[in-house]
Design a protein around this motif. Sequence first.
Motif, PDB file in Angstrom:
ATOM      1  N   ILE A 241       0.837  -1.199   0.000  1.00 57.39           N
ATOM      2  CA  ILE A 241       0.000   0.000   0.000  1.00 57.39           C
ATOM      3  C   ILE A 241       0.874   1.252   0.000  1.00 57.39           C
ATOM      4  N   LEU A 242       1.927   1.236   0.809  1.00 56.61           N
ATOM      5  CA  LEU A 242       2.842   2.371   0.865  1.00 56.61           C
ATOM      6  C   LEU A 242       3.542   2.589  -0.478  1.00 56.61           C
ATOM      7  N   LEU A 243       4.023   1.515  -1.100  1.00 54.02           N
ATOM      8  CA  LEU A 243       4.693   1.630  -2.401  1.00 54.02           C
ATOM      9  C   LEU A 243       3.720   2.093  -3.483  1.00 54.02           C
ATOM     10  N   ALA A 244       2.486   1.563  -3.473  1.00 58.01           N
ATOM     11  CA  ALA A 244       1.492   1.979  -4.466  1.00 58.01           C
ATOM     12  C   ALA A 244       1.137   3.449  -4.285  1.00 58.01           C
TER      13      ALA A 244
ATOM     14  N   LEU B 198       1.695   9.027  -6.134  1.00 60.15           N
ATOM     15  CA  LEU B 198       2.071  10.419  -5.929  1.00 60.15           C
ATOM     16  C   LEU B 198       3.091  10.887  -6.961  1.00 60.15           C
ATOM     17  N   VAL B 199       4.055  10.019  -7.272  1.00 59.64           N
ATOM     18  CA  VAL B 199       5.062  10.373  -8.279  1.00 59.64           C
ATOM     19  C   VAL B 199       4.398  10.558  -9.643  1.00 59.64           C
ATOM     20  N   ILE B 200       3.504   9.657 -10.008  1.00 59.04           N
ATOM     21  CA  ILE B 200       2.809   9.770 -11.296  1.00 59.04           C
ATOM     22  C   ILE B 200       1.940  11.020 -11.322  1.00 59.04           C
ATOM     23  N   TYR B 201       1.226  11.283 -10.243  1.00 62.83           N
ATOM     24  CA  TYR B 201       0.394  12.491 -10.162  1.00 62.83           C
ATOM     25  C   TYR B 201       1.255  13.743 -10.292  1.00 62.83           C
TER      26      TYR B 201
END
Length: 107
Positions: A5-8, A13-16
């Motif tokens: 969940i943390l990695l996803a 956030l990076v993609i956003y």
Amino acid sequence: MWLEILLASALGLVIYWFFSREKEDTLPLGDGWWGPGARPAGPEDESIRPFKVETSDEELNDLYQRIEKVRLTPPLENSRFHYGFNSSYLKKVLSYWRDGFDWRKQV
């Protein structure tokens, strides 16, 4: 499970961030002068003057030679226009310019 969940969430956030950041203009408008040299000091000449388009047989023969000498690469299979101008269609356009289009009439 918490690690996934943390990695996803981090990946989301990076993609956003990547897609939502402000994009830079590719062509700065500056003062709006795109002509050669510096912008003229006075007002631009916006008058409308008659002109005549002229071409010679030599220029048309040069055009025909260039059309005949064109080297096209084969198109990617089923690519249509997704990766640039389709060379199969360009052959039709060149054939029309060479044999079907009346350059003299247009001049």
